[in-house]
Motif scaffolding. Sequence first.
Motif, mmCIF file in Angstrom:
data_model
loop_
_atom_site.group_PDB
_atom_site.id
_atom_site.type_symbol
_atom_site.label_atom_id
_atom_site.label_comp_id
_atom_site.label_asym_id
_atom_site.label_seq_id
_atom_site.Cartn_x
_atom_site.Cartn_y
_atom_site.Cartn_z
ATOM 1 N N GLU A 1 -3.619 3.979 -1.543
ATOM 2 C CA GLU A 1 -3.762 3.054 -2.667
ATOM 3 C C GLU A 1 -3.231 1.695 -2.237
ATOM 4 O OE1 GLU A 1 -5.168 3.601 -5.533
ATOM 5 O OE2 GLU A 1 -5.328 5.782 -5.510
ATOM 6 N N GLN B 1 0.831 -1.201 0.000
ATOM 7 C CA GLN B 1 0.000 0.000 0.000
ATOM 8 C C GLN B 1 0.861 1.245 0.000
ATOM 9 O OE1 GLN B 1 -2.572 0.201 3.410
ATOM 10 N NE2 GLN B 1 -1.081 -0.796 4.702
ATOM 11 N N PRO C 1 -0.736 1.533 -10.800
ATOM 12 C CA PRO C 1 -1.310 0.302 -10.270
ATOM 13 C C PRO C 1 -0.614 -0.946 -10.822
ATOM 14 C CG PRO C 1 -2.900 1.468 -11.653
ATOM 15 C CD PRO C 1 -1.681 2.319 -11.556
ATOM 16 N N THR C 2 -0.121 -0.885 -12.056
ATOM 17 C CA THR C 2 0.623 -1.987 -12.668
ATOM 18 C C THR C 2 1.731 -1.406 -13.535
ATOM 19 O OG1 THR C 2 -0.804 -2.058 -14.611
ATOM 20 C CG2 THR C 2 -1.394 -3.514 -12.783
ATOM 21 N N TYR D 1 2.396 7.279 -9.214
ATOM 22 C CA TYR D 1 1.941 5.987 -8.691
ATOM 23 C C TYR D 1 1.310 5.234 -9.859
ATOM 24 C CZ TYR D 1 -1.379 2.623 -6.957
ATOM 25 O OH TYR D 1 -2.101 1.474 -6.764
ATOM 26 N N GLY E 1 0.587 -1.872 -6.081
ATOM 27 C CA GLY E 1 1.061 -1.029 -7.155
ATOM 28 C C GLY E 1 2.531 -0.681 -7.028
#
Length: 52
Positions: free
Chosen positions: A17, A9, A34-35, A32, A20
């Motif tokens: 979030e 996180q 996520p992938t 940032y 990631g």
Amino acid sequence: MRYYIHADQFYLPNGREKGGYLEIVDGKFGAYLPTIMMCCLLCVNERHVASS
């Protein structure tokens, strides 16, 4: 050089979030994500660091 740090996180200015990657560009925080797609993934002391 560009690196990506993986974590369970992240606490960002707009909230938390889960999972990631955090982009590091020339030693400064970037976006940032996520992938991430294509990179070289390193595992250092059970922590993931990716380099593009």
